[in-house]
Design an enzyme around this catalytic site. Structure first.
Site, mmCIF file in Angstrom:
data_model
loop_
_atom_site.group_PDB
_atom_site.id
_atom_site.type_symbol
_atom_site.label_atom_id
_atom_site.label_comp_id
_atom_site.label_asym_id
_atom_site.label_seq_id
_atom_site.Cartn_x
_atom_site.Cartn_y
_atom_site.Cartn_z
ATOM 1 C CG ASP A 8 -1.632 -1.090 1.367
ATOM 2 O OD1 ASP A 8 -1.241 -2.381 1.310
ATOM 3 O OD2 ASP A 8 -3.248 -0.992 1.412
ATOM 4 C CG ASN A 67 -10.296 -1.357 3.008
ATOM 5 O OD1 ASN A 67 -9.202 -1.666 2.485
ATOM 6 N ND2 ASN A 67 -10.463 -0.643 4.099
ATOM 7 C CG HIS A 68 -9.582 2.962 2.116
ATOM 8 N ND1 HIS A 68 -10.317 3.700 3.146
ATOM 9 C CD2 HIS A 68 -8.703 2.452 3.135
ATOM 10 C CE1 HIS A 68 -10.172 3.502 4.289
ATOM 11 N NE2 HIS A 68 -9.079 2.686 4.343
ATOM 12 C CG HIS A 155 -6.648 -4.900 0.122
ATOM 13 N ND1 HIS A 155 -5.280 -4.034 0.290
ATOM 14 C CD2 HIS A 155 -7.540 -3.948 0.947
ATOM 15 C CE1 HIS A 155 -5.405 -2.905 0.747
ATOM 16 N NE2 HIS A 155 -6.781 -2.809 1.091
ATOM 17 C CG HIS A 180 -5.923 -4.008 4.636
ATOM 18 N ND1 HIS A 180 -6.622 -2.928 4.581
ATOM 19 C CD2 HIS A 180 -6.594 -4.632 5.842
ATOM 20 C CE1 HIS A 180 -7.585 -2.632 5.556
ATOM 21 N NE2 HIS A 180 -7.459 -3.857 6.423
#
Length: 279
Positions: A8, A67-68, A155, A180
């Site tokens: 990330d 998730n973002h 992720h 993640h």
């Protein structure tokens, strides 16, 4: 074939760290293809066209999300115009998410690379089953036939779910890398079937932080249970974290996996490659 996956990218620090180190890493390691998870690239939350362009200019060939993915609303339209941006595959069909959860790329040397992005379900937003979703993609585009390499970004929050995905894909993917949790794990290995695996590739972020965030707000919430504002990415020098993989050109399975850590605060590790000439 030699490729790399970077964990990330968090905020400006992560983007600048990757821009500083990736061009030399590509040359030094003979990287033919580079993937980075970019779901935290825009001020720690989501991605914008401008931040994506920075990462492509730095030398990435594909950006995965998580998730973002949609925290920055412009990503919902940008992903329709940018095939190098990949969102999680296993959204429910009723969600009708824009973009692609898997994409086949061709390198300058003419090799086909399938990139798949998955979102775990344990302690995360509940999406469809990532195992059945990846199974369909691997059946449709098999390693060693339609694809010269297959890279899976899992992720997910829970290490057991990431490890289960590694074993589920073993022998059918070149790499399963977790993302993640922003902390590089020490379990880089080639699984029995020939798939390279690491539970979490880590983050490209300032590690004088709480998982890439400035320490003040996380500490306030942990100690007082009271929010004082938004999380903000830490702004010190980034450690660029990822994994390097070398594959067998005949099968696409991994010969070797090693972690990459360069810059910032963590112990440095860059794999040694003797010959970088094309196979």
């Amino acid at each position: 074939m030699r490729f790399a996956f970077f964990g990330d990218v968090v905020g400006r620090s992560g983007r600048e760290g990757l821009a500083e180190h990736l061009p030399e890493l590509r040359r030094r390691l003979g990287l033919e293809f580079v993937v980075a998870n970019a779901e935290n690239a825009a001020a720690g939350f989501g991605i914008t066209e401008a931040t994506a362009r920075e990462l492509f200019a730095a030398g990435t060939d594909c950006l995965t999300l998580g998730n973002h993915a949609w925290d920055q609303k412009e990503a919902l339209t940008y992903i329709l115009r940018e095939p190098r941006l990949i969102r999680p595959l296993n959204y429910p069909a009723l969600a009708q998410p824009p973009g692609r959860g898997a994409q086949l790329f061709q390198t300058e040397a003419g090799r086909n690379v399938l990139v798949i992005n998955l979102l775990g379900r344990l302690q995360m937003d509940s999406l469809d089953d990532p195992f059945s979703a990846v199974d369909r993609e691997l059946e449709a585009c098999p390693l060693g036939a339609a694809a010269d390499a297959v890279i899976v970004d899992m992720h997910a929050e829970v290490t057991s779910e990431k490890m289960a995905m590694g074993h589920f894909c073993d022998g059918r993917a070149s790499l399963v890398a977790g993302s993640h949790s922003h902390v590089p794990t020490a379990d880089a290995q080639v699984l029995p079937g020939g798939t390279a695996y690491q539970t979490d590739a880590g983050a490209c972020a300032d590690y004088d932080s709480v998982i890439g965030n400035d320490k003040e707000e996380p500490l306030r919430r942990f100690t007082t249970r009271i929010s004082g504002g938004r999380f903000r990415p830490a702004e010190g020098p980034a450690t660029v974290c990822g994994v390097f993989v070398e594959t067998n050109p005949l099968t696409g399975l991994a010969r070797r996996i090693e972690p990459i850590r360069i810059g910032g605060r963590l112990a440095q590790h860059v794999p040694h490659v003797q010959h970088v000439a094309a196979e």
